[in-house]
Design a protein around this motif. Structure first.
Motif, PDB file in Angstrom:
ATOM      1  N   VAL A 111       2.151   6.641  -7.079  1.00 32.88           N
ATOM      2  CA  VAL A 111       1.108   7.464  -7.694  1.00 32.88           C
ATOM      3  C   VAL A 111       1.323   8.938  -7.348  1.00 32.88           C
ATOM      4  N   THR A 112       1.630   9.206  -6.085  1.00 27.39           N
ATOM      5  CA  THR A 112       1.872  10.587  -5.651  1.00 27.39           C
ATOM      6  C   THR A 112       3.048  11.190  -6.410  1.00 27.39           C
ATOM      7  N   LYS A 113       4.135  10.457  -6.501  1.00 22.28           N
ATOM      8  CA  LYS A 113       5.329  10.946  -7.193  1.00 22.28           C
ATOM      9  C   LYS A 113       5.015  11.240  -8.664  1.00 22.28           C
ATOM     10  N   TYR A 114       4.225  10.382  -9.301  1.00 22.36           N
ATOM     11  CA  TYR A 114       3.891  10.595 -10.713  1.00 22.36           C
ATOM     12  C   TYR A 114       3.109  11.896 -10.901  1.00 22.36           C
ATOM     13  N   TYR A 115       2.051  12.073 -10.114  1.00 20.06           N
ATOM     14  CA  TYR A 115       1.222  13.272 -10.278  1.00 20.06           C
ATOM     15  C   TYR A 115       1.963  14.542  -9.853  1.00 20.06           C
ATOM     16  N   GLN A 116       2.839  14.441  -8.863  1.00 21.06           N
ATOM     17  CA  GLN A 116       3.658  15.601  -8.490  1.00 21.06           C
ATOM     18  C   GLN A 116       4.629  15.947  -9.613  1.00 21.06           C
ATOM     19  N   GLY A 117       5.101  14.947 -10.322  1.00 19.62           N
ATOM     20  CA  GLY A 117       5.969  15.161 -11.473  1.00 19.62           C
ATOM     21  C   GLY A 117       5.261  15.887 -12.611  1.00 19.62           C
ATOM     22  N   LEU A 118       3.935  15.827 -12.612  1.00 24.26           N
ATOM     23  CA  LEU A 118       3.147  16.560 -13.607  1.00 24.26           C
ATOM     24  C   LEU A 118       2.845  17.982 -13.149  1.00 24.26           C
ATOM     25  N   GLY A 119       3.334  18.327 -11.947  1.00 27.26           N
ATOM     26  CA  GLY A 119       3.146  19.683 -11.450  1.00 27.26           C
ATOM     27  C   GLY A 119       2.016  19.843 -10.452  1.00 27.26           C
ATOM     28  N   LYS A 178       0.482  19.963  -6.937  1.00 27.11           N
ATOM     29  CA  LYS A 178       1.061  20.198  -5.607  1.00 27.11           C
ATOM     30  C   LYS A 178       0.396  19.351  -4.535  1.00 27.11           C
ATOM     31  N   LYS A 179      -0.925  19.241  -4.600  1.00 26.77           N
ATOM     32  CA  LYS A 179      -1.661  18.487  -3.586  1.00 26.77           C
ATOM     33  C   LYS A 179      -2.249  17.229  -4.236  1.00 26.77           C
ATOM     34  N   VAL A 180      -1.642  16.096  -3.951  1.00 29.84           N
ATOM     35  CA  VAL A 180      -2.079  14.829  -4.531  1.00 29.84           C
ATOM     36  C   VAL A 180      -2.704  13.981  -3.433  1.00 29.84           C
ATOM     37  N   LYS A 181      -3.911  13.487  -3.667  1.00 32.00           N
ATOM     38  CA  LYS A 181      -4.593  12.634  -2.688  1.00 32.00           C
ATOM     39  C   LYS A 181      -4.807  11.254  -3.303  1.00 32.00           C
ATOM     40  N   VAL A 182      -4.150  10.276  -2.736  1.00 35.57           N
ATOM     41  CA  VAL A 182      -4.301   8.892  -3.173  1.00 35.57           C
ATOM     42  C   VAL A 182      -4.678   8.084  -1.942  1.00 35.57           C
ATOM     43  N   ASP A 183      -5.834   7.463  -1.987  1.00 36.68           N
ATOM     44  CA  ASP A 183      -6.285   6.653  -0.855  1.00 36.68           C
ATOM     45  C   ASP A 183      -5.832   5.213  -1.040  1.00 36.68           C
ATOM     46  N   CYS A 184      -5.583   4.555   0.073  1.00 37.11           N
ATOM     47  CA  CYS A 184      -5.209   3.147   0.037  1.00 37.11           C
ATOM     48  C   CYS A 184      -5.852   2.442   1.220  1.00 37.11           C
ATOM     49  N   TYR A 185      -6.379   1.276   0.977  1.00 37.67           N
ATOM     50  CA  TYR A 185      -7.153   0.562   1.998  1.00 37.67           C
ATOM     51  C   TYR A 185      -6.640  -0.859   2.160  1.00 37.67           C
ATOM     52  N   ARG A 233       0.839  -1.207   0.000  1.00 38.92           N
ATOM     53  CA  ARG A 233       0.000   0.000   0.000  1.00 38.92           C
ATOM     54  C   ARG A 233       0.871   1.252   0.000  1.00 38.92           C
ATOM     55  N   ASN A 234       1.908   1.260   0.820  1.00 44.93           N
ATOM     56  CA  ASN A 234       2.810   2.422   0.887  1.00 44.93           C
ATOM     57  C   ASN A 234       3.514   2.658  -0.447  1.00 44.93           C
ATOM     58  N   ARG A 235       3.976   1.580  -1.073  1.00 46.66           N
ATOM     59  CA  ARG A 235       4.648   1.694  -2.369  1.00 46.66           C
ATOM     60  C   ARG A 235       3.698   2.270  -3.424  1.00 46.66           C
ATOM     61  N   PHE A 236       2.457   1.824  -3.410  1.00 42.11           N
ATOM     62  CA  PHE A 236       1.444   2.302  -4.359  1.00 42.11           C
ATOM     63  C   PHE A 236       1.208   3.803  -4.189  1.00 42.11           C
ATOM     64  N   VAL A 237       0.956   4.223  -2.947  1.00 40.33           N
ATOM     65  CA  VAL A 237       0.703   5.645  -2.673  1.00 40.33           C
ATOM     66  C   VAL A 237       1.907   6.488  -3.084  1.00 40.33           C
ATOM     67  N   GLU A 238       3.105   6.006  -2.754  1.00 42.51           N
ATOM     68  CA  GLU A 238       4.327   6.746  -3.085  1.00 42.51           C
ATOM     69  C   GLU A 238       4.484   6.893  -4.605  1.00 42.51           C
TER      70      GLU A 238
END
Length: 188
Positions: free
Chosen positions: A91-99, A101-108, A84-89
């Protein structure tokens, strides 16, 4: 009519099928009564995708899903914290790379939470399909062979191991066609 309502009315919503957009060249193929429901995807109209099972196969698919225009990976589920941590990291890194700033990725931990979410349009789950793809391929081949034999007006002999016609270049040529310029299938 919203996309989810349209898909539900077709009986596709529950199957997880998504019709994100209709290319302009295909607009004349849409029946008149459906033209209001099927419109090109707006800039803010994304298909929200969730992942159930976040192992290596899912991570490989995730890399592809992230690059598809109009698709937004919103959440995932797995029983293991590290996945779960790897997934969030990732996805967050990818969208932050697109510029962003606030990325919300939920994981359950419990996948049922994803299934209950109203904002999820499609789910990639690590489950076997009802019918193996090989069975679908074989069924389709039989139909195609019948169509080719009918068009050629003679019997044809198919080698299922090599996936080719035996001594029949005319029939073999009918198994593929050239795409029009601009409509090539360039799949990475």
């Amino acid at each position: 009519m919203k996309r989810r309502e349209f898909l539900t009315s077709l009986g596709l919503g529950a199957a997880g099928m998504v019709i994100p957009a209709v290319p302009s060249f295909a607009s004349n193929l849409i029946p008149e009564e459906l033209k209001d429901a099927v419109k090109p995807t707006a800039a803010n109209d994304k298909v929200n995708v969730a992942f159930i099972g976040l192992g290596q196969q899912a991570m490989g698919l995730l890399n592809s899903f992230l690059k598809i225009p109009g698709v937004r990976v919103v959440c995932g589920a797995d029983v293991y914290d590290i996945k779960r941590n790897r997934f969030v990291e990732r996805v967050t890194k990818y969208y932050q790379g697109l510029g962003e700033k606030k990325v919300k990725v939920d994981c359950y931990e419990d996948y049922q939470t994803i299934l209950a979410r109203k904002d999820v349009d499609a789910v990639r789950a690590h489950v076997d399909p009802l019918v193996p793809v090989e069975t679908g391929h074989t069924s389709n081949i039989v139909c195609c062979l019948g169509n080719i034999a009918t068009e050629l007006k003679r019997p044809v002999v198919w080698n299922p191991i090599e996936q080719k016609f035996m001594n029949n270049p005319e029939a073999q040529k009918m198994t593929a066609y050239d795409y029009r310029n601009g409509y090539d299938l360039n799949i990475d």
